[in-house]
Design a protein around this motif. Sequence first.
Motif, mmCIF file in Angstrom:
data_model
loop_
_atom_site.group_PDB
_atom_site.id
_atom_site.type_symbol
_atom_site.label_atom_id
_atom_site.label_comp_id
_atom_site.label_asym_id
_atom_site.label_seq_id
_atom_site.Cartn_x
_atom_site.Cartn_y
_atom_site.Cartn_z
ATOM 1 N N SER A 95 -1.825 -0.506 -9.496
ATOM 2 C CA SER A 95 -2.339 -1.358 -8.418
ATOM 3 C C SER A 95 -2.760 -0.558 -7.194
ATOM 4 C CB SER A 95 -1.277 -2.384 -8.007
ATOM 5 O OG SER A 95 -0.170 -1.756 -7.395
ATOM 6 N N LEU A 96 -2.307 0.696 -7.099
ATOM 7 C CA LEU A 96 -2.698 1.540 -5.968
ATOM 8 C C LEU A 96 -4.095 2.112 -6.143
ATOM 9 C CD1 LEU A 96 0.602 3.562 -5.324
ATOM 10 C CD2 LEU A 96 -0.336 1.730 -3.904
ATOM 11 N N GLY A 97 -4.550 2.228 -7.383
ATOM 12 C CA GLY A 97 -5.842 2.863 -7.636
ATOM 13 C C GLY A 97 -5.829 4.304 -7.161
ATOM 14 N N GLU A 98 -6.828 4.650 -6.357
ATOM 15 C CA GLU A 98 -6.896 5.984 -5.765
ATOM 16 C C GLU A 98 -6.501 5.973 -4.292
ATOM 17 O OE1 GLU A 98 -7.567 8.747 -7.446
ATOM 18 O OE2 GLU A 98 -7.793 7.586 -9.293
ATOM 19 N N ASN A 99 -5.914 4.859 -3.859
ATOM 20 C CA ASN A 99 -5.584 4.686 -2.442
ATOM 21 C C ASN A 99 -4.192 5.241 -2.117
ATOM 22 O OD1 ASN A 99 -8.041 3.280 -1.954
ATOM 23 N ND2 ASN A 99 -7.113 1.414 -2.793
ATOM 24 N N TYR A 100 -4.071 6.543 -2.202
ATOM 25 C CA TYR A 100 -2.828 7.206 -1.834
ATOM 26 C C TYR A 100 -3.136 8.650 -1.448
ATOM 27 C CZ TYR A 100 -3.147 9.190 -6.547
ATOM 28 O OH TYR A 100 -3.590 9.833 -7.686
ATOM 29 N N ILE A 101 -2.189 9.270 -0.809
ATOM 30 C CA ILE A 101 -2.346 10.668 -0.399
ATOM 31 C C ILE A 101 -1.667 11.540 -1.446
ATOM 32 C CG2 ILE A 101 -1.829 12.360 1.393
ATOM 33 C CD1 ILE A 101 -1.819 10.079 3.419
ATOM 34 N N GLY A 146 0.818 -1.206 0.000
ATOM 35 C CA GLY A 146 0.000 0.000 0.000
ATOM 36 C C GLY A 146 0.856 1.261 0.000
ATOM 37 N N TRP A 147 0.203 2.396 -0.266
ATOM 38 C CA TRP A 147 0.950 3.641 -0.328
ATOM 39 C C TRP A 147 1.543 4.031 1.030
ATOM 40 C CZ3 TRP A 147 3.770 6.404 -3.156
ATOM 41 C CH2 TRP A 147 4.161 7.690 -2.757
ATOM 42 N N LYS A 148 0.831 3.762 2.101
ATOM 43 C CA LYS A 148 1.338 4.095 3.434
ATOM 44 C C LYS A 148 2.680 3.411 3.686
ATOM 45 C CE LYS A 148 0.219 3.642 8.359
ATOM 46 N NZ LYS A 148 -0.784 3.138 9.358
#
Length: 442
Positions: free
Chosen positions: A395-401, A261-263
């Motif tokens: 693969s991150l889609g919109e799941n990042y800051i 994940g981005w985190k």
Amino acid sequence: MAYVGEQKPYSPRENENEKCGKPQPPNIPGHEVAKVKTKKQNSLYPSASAEDLRYLDMEKDKPDESSPRGVLDACTRDSQSNKSSHENSKSKSSQSGGLFNWSKLLRLWSKKSIKRLASFPPVNVPKISRRKSRSERENPQLCILYNFQNSLVSFTFSELQTATHNFSAENLVGKGGYADVYKGCLKDGQLIAVKRLTKGTADEKTSGFLSELGIIAHVNHPNVAKLIGSCIEEGMHLVFQLSPLGSLGSVLHGSKNTIIGWKERYKIALGTADGLLYLHDSCLKRIIHRDIKADNILLTEDYEPQICDFGLAKWLPKQCSHHNVSKFEGTFGYFAPEYFMHGIVDEKTDVYSFGVLLLELMTGRPALDDQQRSLVIWAKPLLDSNDTKKLIDPSLGENYIPEEMDLVALTASLCIEQSPILRPRMNQASAELDGFMSPILS
């Protein structure tokens, strides 16, 4: 400019032909230099004998005891100081062309290394205080080496064979120009990474083994991999702590079932920056890693990055701005242009490689793909046009800051500048990544 080719580290290690980056003296004719030298020598040593002058030359040629080789040589000299003069003369005559007596030093290392910890009773072990030798008192570097050596576990080759399933291909997690890295599990359940030196002559393997130990002995940081032991049976082996996650390269570019994940990616970027900043600015000795890449970043269970593999690392003295090396080593896709073309090694060499690593975290792509296409060549136009969306790993889609992604993109674009002058130092890159310098640099 693209640098493409097979993604493997380069050829034999160089121990010579390196030059420290210092201002060069003016070009003076040879006969004038001879006159000046003669005059200076006569004025300084008007009554010196030939034997005195030879002694002065020997003093001048003494090794630098602040370097890894100097520390190790001093260690050997100290350990052999109580031997008879007959043995010393015999040892000196056996050395050819100043070749380091590796076998004796390895016997010293094996003799001094502690046995497996399980073989000692857990309590009531008397602590023996020994008076420090003269060399140890005079050279604090020796204290560091002695203390570090005594903190290591001396593994047997059979133990490492059992842990790695006889160094099976399934356990191979990394392959370099001089060594292979295998994952393994000890009998007590501890996971380990075993670096096995495979290339070069016996002396070259031993030299690399001792040089890397000399570097690691001065390193202590949460974002640098911890060495727990060694083995000198059937070759040279270094044993590091390993978590179930393995390396960043195996997680990021390995099985598609594993998605970071981005985190976690942002945490890896920050931690790696902290580790490099420590090596460049805060370590006892200024260290240039020279092989920063995804495969050399180990991940703990909570995705804390740890820089490993100091086989190509260099100490850069304070009075030097850079090293000049005649043969370059490392991994294609991470080479800084000035290193690739001119053999220049300094902190900015690591900064460029760190920029490539940031691009890997953003895009999920390797530094060189299967067609040997450069990630930097593909990403640079998108960075220059501020088209960050096209760089983000699908693969991150919109799941990042978005704000963090922009900081990573900006830092990466600065770190991969062609000119080292335009690249930030690691303290600046780390601050930019944290968002402290974005108003200045953006």
